[in-house]
Design a protein around this motif. Sequence first.
Motif: not given
Length: 268
Positions: A88-91, A115-125, A144-151
């Motif tokens: 999962l990549v939260n971009a 930018n945070m809550i939607s990605g966190l919820r999806l990551s948990q799911m 599995g592997a999860i990557v969050n795109i930040s700034n």
Amino acid sequence: MGFSVQGKTAIVTGAGRGIGLAIAQHFVQAGANVMFVDNDEESLERQMSDYDTENGPVRYFTGNICEKLCSANLLSATLDAFERVDILVNAHRFVKGSDPLDTDPSVLEEMLRQNMISGLRLSQMIAKRMIKQAEGQADVQQAGAIVNISNLAASRPVPDLLGYSIACAAQEQSTRGLALALAPHRIRVNGVRFSSVMSHELKCALKEDADLRDQIVSGTPLGRIAAADEVAEAVHYLVSEGARFVTGQVMTVDGGRCLADPVTAQAL
């Protein structure tokens, strides 16, 4: 172990354009099954014209992942198409200016939600699905592997983007927290933080400010603006078996800019 993602299934949000699109396209080229996700249906469908979305390794999903039901439908659509999810990549990103001395609470809430809550919820799911897939496979090092795109705004506050800066910092903290929580389940969680990358937002800013390109290049030790695919390559490393002992880290991809140059809202 190597760095292959051949045959893996990846979900990439924000894949309608810019960095998210570059990441999704990179995975396709590397032999992965990829679910492109974006809330901009027109942009997403335009990108799909080069792919066989009926029988090939590419599918797409349009919807607002800030909504819990939408995230659940995304997971179901991915499983229907590919039967599993490994990456999962939260971009997905949403940037909006705000007055640092009089920030509208609704703007801050929107920045956090997008930018945070939607990605966190999806990551948990998605993580719950990864855990289920790995049941009975004690010999598998990575479930599995999860990557969050930040700034870079996460660590270098930008007053005119106060809400966005706070959301980026919160996202990076969620990366660390999930990494600890999911490590016993053999799921790794990392982040990639960028700044001077040719994203969709930066392209728009360059059109409006003729001098901005020179300002960024002169303030970047490596002397150029990175291509979006260079972020994709960093993500590829982090989700691969080659990074199997890396978790809870946020990699900065900015040509050394954070070491030398003040960050401005226009350059993000």
